[in-house]
Motif scaffolding. Structure first.
Motif, PDB file in Angstrom:
ATOM      1  N   VAL A   1     -45.218   6.068  16.171  1.00  0.00           N
ATOM      2  CA  VAL A   1     -44.056   6.160  15.291  1.00  0.00           C
ATOM      3  C   VAL A   1     -42.798   5.860  16.094  1.00  0.00           C
ATOM      4  O   VAL A   1     -42.654   6.336  17.233  1.00  0.00           O
ATOM      5  N   ILE A   2     -41.902   5.080  15.512  1.00  0.00           N
ATOM      6  CA  ILE A   2     -40.579   4.850  16.104  1.00  0.00           C
ATOM      7  C   ILE A   2     -39.565   5.380  15.093  1.00  0.00           C
ATOM      8  O   ILE A   2     -39.558   4.956  13.931  1.00  0.00           O
ATOM      9  N   ALA A   3     -38.716   6.328  15.516  1.00  0.00           N
ATOM     10  CA  ALA A   3     -37.870   7.013  14.540  1.00  0.00           C
ATOM     11  C   ALA A   3     -36.636   7.589  15.196  1.00  0.00           C
ATOM     12  O   ALA A   3     -36.490   7.615  16.424  1.00  0.00           O
ATOM     13  N   ARG A   4     -35.718   8.054  14.346  1.00  0.00           N
ATOM     14  CA  ARG A   4     -34.635   8.901  14.799  1.00  0.00           C
ATOM     15  C   ARG A   4     -35.230  10.262  15.163  1.00  0.00           C
ATOM     16  O   ARG A   4     -36.450  10.442  15.103  1.00  0.00           O
ATOM     17  N   ALA A   5     -34.381  11.221  15.511  1.00  0.00           N
ATOM     18  CA  ALA A   5     -34.900  12.503  15.995  1.00  0.00           C
ATOM     19  C   ALA A   5     -34.303  13.672  15.228  1.00  0.00           C
ATOM     20  O   ALA A   5     -33.948  14.695  15.815  1.00  0.00           O
ATOM     21  N   GLY A   6     -34.198  13.515  13.899  1.00  0.00           N
ATOM     22  CA  GLY A   6     -33.771  14.630  13.084  1.00  0.00           C
ATOM     23  C   GLY A   6     -34.766  15.776  13.172  1.00  0.00           C
ATOM     24  O   GLY A   6     -35.936  15.581  13.518  1.00  0.00           O
ATOM     25  N   ALA A   7     -34.298  16.982  12.846  1.00  0.00           N
ATOM     26  CA  ALA A   7     -35.139  18.161  13.016  1.00  0.00           C
ATOM     27  C   ALA A   7     -36.422  18.091  12.198  1.00  0.00           C
ATOM     28  O   ALA A   7     -37.502  18.431  12.692  1.00  0.00           O
ATOM     29  N   SER A   8     -36.334  17.643  10.948  1.00  0.00           N
ATOM     30  CA  SER A   8     -37.535  17.574  10.116  1.00  0.00           C
ATOM     31  C   SER A   8     -38.497  16.515  10.629  1.00  0.00           C
ATOM     32  O   SER A   8     -39.719  16.700  10.596  1.00  0.00           O
ATOM     33  N   THR A   9     -37.967  15.397  11.109  1.00  0.00           N
ATOM     34  CA  THR A   9     -38.818  14.354  11.688  1.00  0.00           C
ATOM     35  C   THR A   9     -39.604  14.895  12.872  1.00  0.00           C
ATOM     36  O   THR A   9     -40.827  14.717  12.968  1.00  0.00           O
TER      37      THR A   9
ATOM     38  N   VAL B   1     -35.332   7.522  19.031  1.00  0.00           N
ATOM     39  CA  VAL B   1     -34.020   6.946  19.349  1.00  0.00           C
ATOM     40  C   VAL B   1     -32.979   7.803  18.626  1.00  0.00           C
ATOM     41  O   VAL B   1     -32.703   7.588  17.443  1.00  0.00           O
ATOM     42  N   PRO B   2     -32.429   8.809  19.296  1.00  0.00           N
ATOM     43  CA  PRO B   2     -31.512   9.733  18.617  1.00  0.00           C
ATOM     44  C   PRO B   2     -30.303   9.020  18.021  1.00  0.00           C
ATOM     45  O   PRO B   2     -29.800   8.043  18.587  1.00  0.00           O
ATOM     46  N   LEU B   3     -29.857   9.523  16.897  1.00  0.00           N
ATOM     47  CA  LEU B   3     -28.648   8.998  16.264  1.00  0.00           C
ATOM     48  C   LEU B   3     -27.478   9.187  17.218  1.00  0.00           C
ATOM     49  O   LEU B   3     -27.193  10.307  17.639  1.00  0.00           O
ATOM     50  N   PRO B   4     -26.776   8.106  17.593  1.00  0.00           N
ATOM     51  CA  PRO B   4     -25.676   8.258  18.547  1.00  0.00           C
ATOM     52  C   PRO B   4     -24.414   8.793  17.876  1.00  0.00           C
ATOM     53  O   PRO B   4     -24.305   8.826  16.646  1.00  0.00           O
ATOM     54  N   HIS B   5     -23.482   9.223  18.688  1.00  0.00           N
ATOM     55  CA  HIS B   5     -22.152   9.647  18.230  1.00  0.00           C
ATOM     56  C   HIS B   5     -22.179  10.929  17.407  1.00  0.00           C
ATOM     57  O   HIS B   5     -21.181  11.261  16.768  1.00  0.00           O
ATOM     58  N   ALA B   6     -23.299  11.646  17.385  1.00  0.00           N
ATOM     59  CA  ALA B   6     -23.320  12.927  16.672  1.00  0.00           C
ATOM     60  C   ALA B   6     -22.447  13.923  17.435  1.00  0.00           C
ATOM     61  O   ALA B   6     -22.452  13.963  18.666  1.00  0.00           O
ATOM     62  N   LEU B   7     -21.687  14.732  16.687  1.00  0.00           N
ATOM     63  CA  LEU B   7     -20.733  15.637  17.322  1.00  0.00           C
ATOM     64  C   LEU B   7     -21.409  16.598  18.288  1.00  0.00           C
ATOM     65  O   LEU B   7     -20.887  16.896  19.354  1.00  0.00           O
ATOM     66  N   ASP B   8     -22.574  17.114  17.930  1.00  0.00           N
ATOM     67  CA  ASP B   8     -23.238  18.113  18.758  1.00  0.00           C
ATOM     68  C   ASP B   8     -24.446  17.568  19.510  1.00  0.00           C
ATOM     69  O   ASP B   8     -25.165  18.324  20.156  1.00  0.00           O
ATOM     70  N   ASN B   9     -24.677  16.241  19.412  1.00  0.00           N
ATOM     71  CA  ASN B   9     -25.853  15.647  20.057  1.00  0.00           C
ATOM     72  C   ASN B   9     -27.139  16.365  19.682  1.00  0.00           C
ATOM     73  O   ASN B   9     -28.038  16.535  20.510  1.00  0.00           O
ATOM     74  N   ASP B  10     -27.239  16.810  18.428  1.00  0.00           N
ATOM     75  CA  ASP B  10     -28.413  17.571  18.014  1.00  0.00           C
ATOM     76  C   ASP B  10     -29.683  16.741  18.114  1.00  0.00           C
ATOM     77  O   ASP B  10     -30.717  17.232  18.590  1.00  0.00           O
ATOM     78  N   GLN B  11     -29.636  15.470  17.693  1.00  0.00           N
ATOM     79  CA  GLN B  11     -30.852  14.661  17.763  1.00  0.00           C
ATOM     80  C   GLN B  11     -31.269  14.382  19.198  1.00  0.00           C
ATOM     81  O   GLN B  11     -32.472  14.360  19.507  1.00  0.00           O
ATOM     82  N   LEU B  12     -30.307  14.188  20.083  1.00  0.00           N
ATOM     83  CA  LEU B  12     -30.648  13.969  21.491  1.00  0.00           C
ATOM     84  C   LEU B  12     -31.346  15.196  22.059  1.00  0.00           C
ATOM     85  O   LEU B  12     -32.356  15.083  22.759  1.00  0.00           O
ATOM     86  N   ASN B  13     -30.840  16.380  21.735  1.00  0.00           N
ATOM     87  CA  ASN B  13     -31.476  17.612  22.203  1.00  0.00           C
ATOM     88  C   ASN B  13     -32.885  17.758  21.632  1.00  0.00           C
ATOM     89  O   ASN B  13     -33.822  18.134  22.342  1.00  0.00           O
ATOM     90  N   ASN B  14     -33.054  17.449  20.339  1.00  0.00           N
ATOM     91  CA  ASN B  14     -34.381  17.522  19.718  1.00  0.00           C
ATOM     92  C   ASN B  14     -35.364  16.586  20.425  1.00  0.00           C
ATOM     93  O   ASN B  14     -36.498  16.965  20.745  1.00  0.00           O
ATOM     94  N   ALA B  15     -34.917  15.338  20.647  1.00  0.00           N
ATOM     95  CA  ALA B  15     -35.792  14.328  21.253  1.00  0.00           C
ATOM     96  C   ALA B  15     -36.143  14.689  22.685  1.00  0.00           C
ATOM     97  O   ALA B  15     -37.293  14.515  23.131  1.00  0.00           O
ATOM     98  N   GLN B  16     -35.172  15.193  23.424  1.00  0.00           N
ATOM     99  CA  GLN B  16     -35.435  15.545  24.818  1.00  0.00           C
ATOM    100  C   GLN B  16     -36.434  16.688  24.923  1.00  0.00           C
ATOM    101  O   GLN B  16     -37.293  16.689  25.811  1.00  0.00           O
ATOM    102  N   ARG B  17     -36.345  17.655  24.010  1.00  0.00           N
ATOM    103  CA  ARG B  17     -37.298  18.769  24.038  1.00  0.00           C
ATOM    104  C   ARG B  17     -38.731  18.265  23.831  1.00  0.00           C
ATOM    105  O   ARG B  17     -39.653  18.685  24.515  1.00  0.00           O
TER     106      ARG B  17
END
Length: 375
Positions: free
Chosen positions: A265-273, A287-303
């Motif tokens: 799967v190739i996807a963004r990194a939203g919490a439900s995904t 591939v986390p959504l860039p420019h998010a205020l809290d970098n939530d997707q980056l944190n999700n993906a890194q975990r």
């Protein structure tokens, strides 16, 4: 309202907020609890047929900027929402109100507190969202999806309970399907999607990426890709010109089943995904959504990447050539994909929906919710 015990769920109208609320509603209804939903005007646009007795549209707004005009407009909308929610709660008389993030949850939870009703928020991400950050000090308890949640510190952490991020029954059903390791010369099932809001980046990048793969890999590809309505024709044409078998559509109502079918799967990194990928147990490039205020997707993906269940690549450093090179190496090693599938499965929390339901009922009973204390 009837004498049936009820709980109100409040969720903004994006899939990331609605899907975990939907999962909890399914479980609580199974346990004999009536569910009412408070949401914004986007409410049920994902075809979820939310299992609620009633759905109430509550005025709300998201703060677009710090300008005086936007602040005044948002404040007025939220105040109107609190007034409307206060009136609804008088009639519904729920035992508890639980919010799932986004500004549409703010009016119901503030109104519930004014009426003395127990309240809680559920945070799906590894970072406490803006609306939840505003509400965390006001609510009775906080449920989290990760052991560590950024911005949930000191006194807030004392009322936090780790439940996990609940997934819908359709996801749990899909999780029963065993991962089928790709063979060296068989079809390669690739699923690409960008979350409930879609991702133009994938529409621009993936056809170029897959065209750059070797001929023997490209002819084996079976691609399923979500694309925005306005991008569908050009994406389909690009795949057709490249000789790639592709099913491109704006929305897949059976997405969990398609995740289960995929080799990768190739996807963004939203919490439900992330929650669905781990419960089903499928390897992914996130591939986390860039420019998010809290970098939530980056944190999700890194975990998830740290667990070995995914590869996290930030969009700013990603080109079609780099992604093609990464894909070429991965697809040549089916064993590496199978290892990542197992790691993703190990990171999943299929019990999260039961945990959150237990949490909700304890809240409604005015007991201390205590599934597992969040760190």
């Amino acid at each position: 309202m009837s004498g049936v015990r009820s709980i109100v769920l409040a969720a903004g109208g994006t899939g990331g907020h609605l899907f975990p609320a939907f999962a909890l509603a399914e479980e609580l209804v199974r346990r004999g609890i009536a569910i009412d939903l408070m949401t914004d005007t986007r409410g049920d646009r994902y075809g979820t047929s939310f299992p609620a007795r009633s759905i109430y549209r509550i005025p709300s707004a998201t703060l677009a900027s710090r300008s005086p005009a936007d602040i005044a407009k948002t404040t007025f909308a939220l105040a109107s929402g609190v007034k409307r929610a206060f009136e609804v709660l008088k009639d519904v008389r729920p035992s508890a109100v639980i919010g799932f993030g986004g500004y549409p949850t703010y009016p119901p939870l503030v109104a519930a507190r004014l009426r003395g009703i127990p309240t809680a928020i559920h945070e799906q991400n590894a970072v406490l969202g803006r609306a939840n950050k505003m509400l965390a000090r006001r609510v009775t308890a906080v449920a989290t999806s990760f052991e560590k949640t950024k911005y949930l510190e000191r006194r807030l952490a004392e009322k936090a309970v780790l439940t996990g991020n609940p997934v819908r029954k359709v996801v749990l059903d899909a999780a029963a399907r065993r991962y089928e390791e790709a063979t060296i010369d068989g079809d390669i099932r690739l699923l690409i999607f960008g979350g409930s809001q879609g991702a133009r980046f994938f529409s621009d990048t993936m056809p170029l990426t897959l065209f750059a793969l070797s001929d023997d890999v490209r002819k084996r590809l079976r691609v399923v890709q979500q694309a925005r309505e306005e991008d569908i024709d050009r994406v389909r044409e690009a795949y057709a010109e490249a000789g790639i078998n592709a099913n491109v559509a704006p929305f897949f109502s059976d997405l969990p089943a398609r995740i289960a079918e995929a080799h990768l799967v190739i996807a963004r990194a939203g919490a439900s995904t992330v929650a669905e990928l781990t419960v089903i147990g499928r390897p992914s490039i996130l591939v986390p959504l860039p420019h998010a205020l809290d970098n939530d997707q980056l944190n999700n993906a890194q975990r998830l990447a740290e667990s070995g269940g995914a590869w996290c690549i930030e969009q700013r450093s990603l080109s079609p050539e780099r992604l093609a090179d990464h894909l070429q190496r991965l697809l040549a090693e089916p064993g590496a994909l199978a290892d990542a599938a197992r790691a993703a499965k190990n990171a999943g929390r299929p019990e999260a929906v039961r945990n959150l339901a237990d949490f909700a009922l304890a809240l409604a009973d005015r007991r201390r919710p205590d599934v597992a204390r969040a760190g």
